[in-house]
Design a protein around this motif. Structure first.
Motif, PDB file in Angstrom:
ATOM      1  N   ALA A   1       3.371  11.931   0.156  1.00 18.17           N
ATOM      2  CA  ALA A   1       2.455  11.435  -1.563  1.00 18.17           C
ATOM      3  C   ALA A   1       3.329  11.441  -2.361  1.00 18.17           C
TER       4      ALA A   1
ATOM      5  N   ARG B   1       2.215  11.129   8.324  1.00 17.40           N
ATOM      6  CA  ARG B   1       2.628  10.748   6.722  1.00 17.40           C
ATOM      7  C   ARG B   1       3.709  11.728   6.607  1.00 17.40           C
TER       8      ARG B   1
ATOM      9  N   ARG C   1       7.654  -4.039 -10.292  1.00 19.55           N
ATOM     10  CA  ARG C   1       8.187  -3.415  -9.285  1.00 19.55           C
ATOM     11  C   ARG C   1       9.745  -3.797 -10.402  1.00 19.55           C
TER      12      ARG C   1
ATOM     13  N   ASN D   1      -3.580   8.804  -5.709  1.00 20.99           N
ATOM     14  CA  ASN D   1      -2.284   9.191  -4.724  1.00 20.99           C
ATOM     15  C   ASN D   1      -2.316   7.724  -5.375  1.00 20.99           C
ATOM     16  N   ILE D   2      -1.061   7.232  -5.554  1.00 20.31           N
ATOM     17  CA  ILE D   2      -0.788   6.291  -6.006  1.00 20.31           C
ATOM     18  C   ILE D   2       0.327   5.198  -5.089  1.00 20.31           C
ATOM     19  N   TYR D   3       0.965   6.003  -3.563  1.00 15.12           N
ATOM     20  CA  TYR D   3       1.901   6.151  -2.903  1.00 15.12           C
ATOM     21  C   TYR D   3       1.928   6.682  -1.748  1.00 15.12           C
ATOM     22  N   THR D   4       2.265   6.159  -0.522  1.00 19.17           N
ATOM     23  CA  THR D   4       2.118   7.361   0.906  1.00 19.17           C
ATOM     24  C   THR D   4       3.527   6.501   1.696  1.00 19.17           C
ATOM     25  N   ARG D   5       4.240   7.700   2.411  1.00 17.23           N
ATOM     26  CA  ARG D   5       5.269   6.971   2.851  1.00 17.23           C
ATOM     27  C   ARG D   5       5.004   7.509   4.533  1.00 17.23           C
TER      28      ARG D   5
ATOM     29  N   TYR E   1       4.015   2.280 -13.034  1.00 19.37           N
ATOM     30  CA  TYR E   1       2.867   2.287 -12.335  1.00 19.37           C
ATOM     31  C   TYR E   1       1.869   2.217 -14.099  1.00 19.37           C
TER      32      TYR E   1
ATOM     33  N   ARG F   1       8.724   0.990  -8.155  1.00 20.78           N
ATOM     34  CA  ARG F   1       7.884   0.675  -9.257  1.00 20.78           C
ATOM     35  C   ARG F   1       7.143   1.094  -9.864  1.00 20.78           C
TER      36      ARG F   1
ATOM     37  N   THR G   1       1.065  -2.600 -11.722  1.00 15.95           N
ATOM     38  CA  THR G   1       2.522  -2.391 -11.265  1.00 15.95           C
ATOM     39  C   THR G   1       3.301  -3.005 -11.476  1.00 15.95           C
TER      40      THR G   1
ATOM     41  N   THR H   1       9.485   4.172  -5.117  1.00 20.91           N
ATOM     42  CA  THR H   1       8.187   3.359  -4.602  1.00 20.91           C
ATOM     43  C   THR H   1       9.274   2.130  -5.426  1.00 20.91           C
TER      44      THR H   1
END
Length: 486
Positions: A273, A270, A385, A291-295, A371, A369, A383, A367
């Protein structure tokens, strides 16, 4: 230059984007214009009667900023005052003066909070609203990037030097101060009653704290620590009902054994996030954490990005040590050179949030995006883009307006996220802030130096019947296709 009469009874803004929900709005008449300001416009325009207040910044060896008063009907520049550092704050109005903060993107990743030095001045500055002439200046150790708040003849703001200060709005004299555990970058206080909410960072101690300071009692009502948060000092929070909302990027640490295990098993690691949290406004109790996004990265990519190539572990730590030594013996340490393209491409990862009815909007840059979250449950409602973006949306009569880093305006239905209209503007990158709305126009500026005011064309005050934004033409469809391809 044009002339204008400043009226104390006119519409004014006394905190970031005018209110704790970040819905920058004025009922005043605003015309349609495209005015070239000549420097990067970083913060949204403020309102003072029939005029707009615009702040700018210019990087380079000779760093500077400007404050301008612009006629809201014609876009004509009334006055222009140059100052000796980038201005990343929105201008606020205090009685008959205009207040701004000086300090560009010099917030180091490693800064003890009190040892910041640079060859460019950092200060809170007051100008006469009618003429733009300087009234007073209060020098600070570090960047003054959060937009100050004005209440009861006091200018209130966290600084980049580990302090929360209150200044006499008429004289600039320090009235009182509170030492806080870290520094504030772009987290402008959201004022709700006597409470001021904002976030701070301190990577030395991991005291990444979110504060509620009561400006009437001069005390910290509560603070909450987010140990693994990064950029808690960036996002400007919003208040809604009995809760306050903020966002940050979370970076967890891996010990050596964990890294070796991931390398052996070839399992993803990870990188970061993005999280949105809601806190009880009275006590600081955590209500929700979303948590709205994890890379994720491969172990080799994670090692390369976090350890081998990252300046935070090498150059910045060495510079920080030298700066701390300089502070100890009272010598300024000038290790704060700007990057060539800075601030053309802002380093903001967590733009301000926006609150509208029962929805919280957040638009993390990486992200790409926007949200929309339910304010009660933090469930993601929809969401959209947008592409890379460092601005926050603004909303009027159910229509949401946001401009991305490429200057593309999107108008959406604020409840459903359905696209209504899109157009490329001549603003360049917008943010970290939103545009200004009135019943007549949408006003926004960006890194191109253009301040643009567009007619919004609302007919019935509904996002379902927004006049000229009802239909998507060929140009709009092509922009949507370009966005999807990016």
């Amino acid at each position: 230059m044009a002339s204008v009469t400043v009226s104390a009874a006119s519409t004014t803004m006394s905190q970031f984007e005018g209110n704790a929900r970040h819905l920058a709005f004025t009922p005043d008449k605003i015309g349609n214009f495209d005015t070239f300001i000549s420097q990067h416009i970083i913060a949204p325009p403020s309102v003072d009667g029939g005029t707009l207040l615009v702040t700018t910044g210019k990087a380079g060896r000779r760093q500077e900023g400007q404050v301008l008063r612009v006629d809201a009907r014609t876009g004509a520049i009334v006055w222009r005052t140059s100052l000796s550092n980038i201005i990343m704050t929105q201008a606020i109005v205090a009685d008959r003066d205009v207040i701004v903060g000086l300090g560009g993107k010099r917030m180091f990743a490693v800064n003890a909070g009190y040892s910041c030095r640079s060859r460019f001045p950092h200060a809170i500055v007051a100008l006469q609203a009618a003429t733009g002439k300087p009234v007073w200046e209060y020098a600070t150790h570090c960047q003054d990037m959060p937009t100050p708040d004005y209440a009861h003849h006091e200018v209130l703001t966290p600084t980049g030097g580990g302090r929360f200060i209150a200044l006499d709005a008429r004289t600039g004299k320090l009235l009182w101060q509170i030492h806080i555990g870290g520094w504030s970058a772009m987290s402008s206080p959201a004022r709700v009653g006597s409470n001021l909410y904002f976030g701070t960072d301190n990577l030395f101690t991991r005291h990444n704290d979110f504060y509620d300071i009561d400006w009437r009692t001069h005390k910290i009502r509560w603070s909450r620590n987010f140990a693994h948060a990064v950029n808690l000092a960036e996002a400007s929070p919003v208040g809604r009902g009995n809760a306050v909302f903020t966002a940050f990027m979370r970076k967890d640490s891996y010990d050596l054994w964990d890294i070796l295990v991931h390398l052996w098993k070839h399992t993803a690691m990870r990188d970061f996030a993005f999280e949105v949290v809601s806190l009880d406004a009275a006590t600081g109790r955590l209500i929700h954490r979303k948590n709205i996004y994890t890379r994720y990265l491969s172990p080799r990519a994670w090692i390369h990005e976090r350890i081998i190539s990252s300046e935070i572990y090498w150059k910045n730590w060495a510079i920080a040590a030298l700066r701390k030594m300089g502070h100890a013996i009272h010598l300024p340490a000038l290790f704060s050179s700007m990057r060539r393209h800075d601030p053309t491409h802002p380093g903001i990862y967590d733009p301000p949030l926006t609150a509208w009815h029962r929805i919280i909007y957040v638009e993390p840059r990486l992200t790409k995006r926007l949200y929309a979250l339910d304010a009660h449950t933090e469930r993601i409602l929809w969401t959209f883009r947008t592409g890379a973006d460092v601005s926050n949306p603004n909303i009027y009569h159910g229509a949401l307006y946001t401009v991305n880093a490429r200057g593309i305006l999107y108008v959406l239905n604020a409840r459903t996220g359905k696209l209504i209209y899109t157009e490329r503007l001549a603003t360049g990158t917008v943010g970290p802030s939103d545009g200004l709305l009135s019943p007549y126009a949408f006003v926004v500026g960006g890194t191109s130096g253009n301040l643009v005011s567009l007619p919004i064309g609302h007919l019935n005050g509904s996002a379902g019947t927004p006049g000229k934004f009802l239909h998507l033409g060929t140009k709009a469809r092509s922009l949507c296709e370009e966005k999807d391809a990016s």
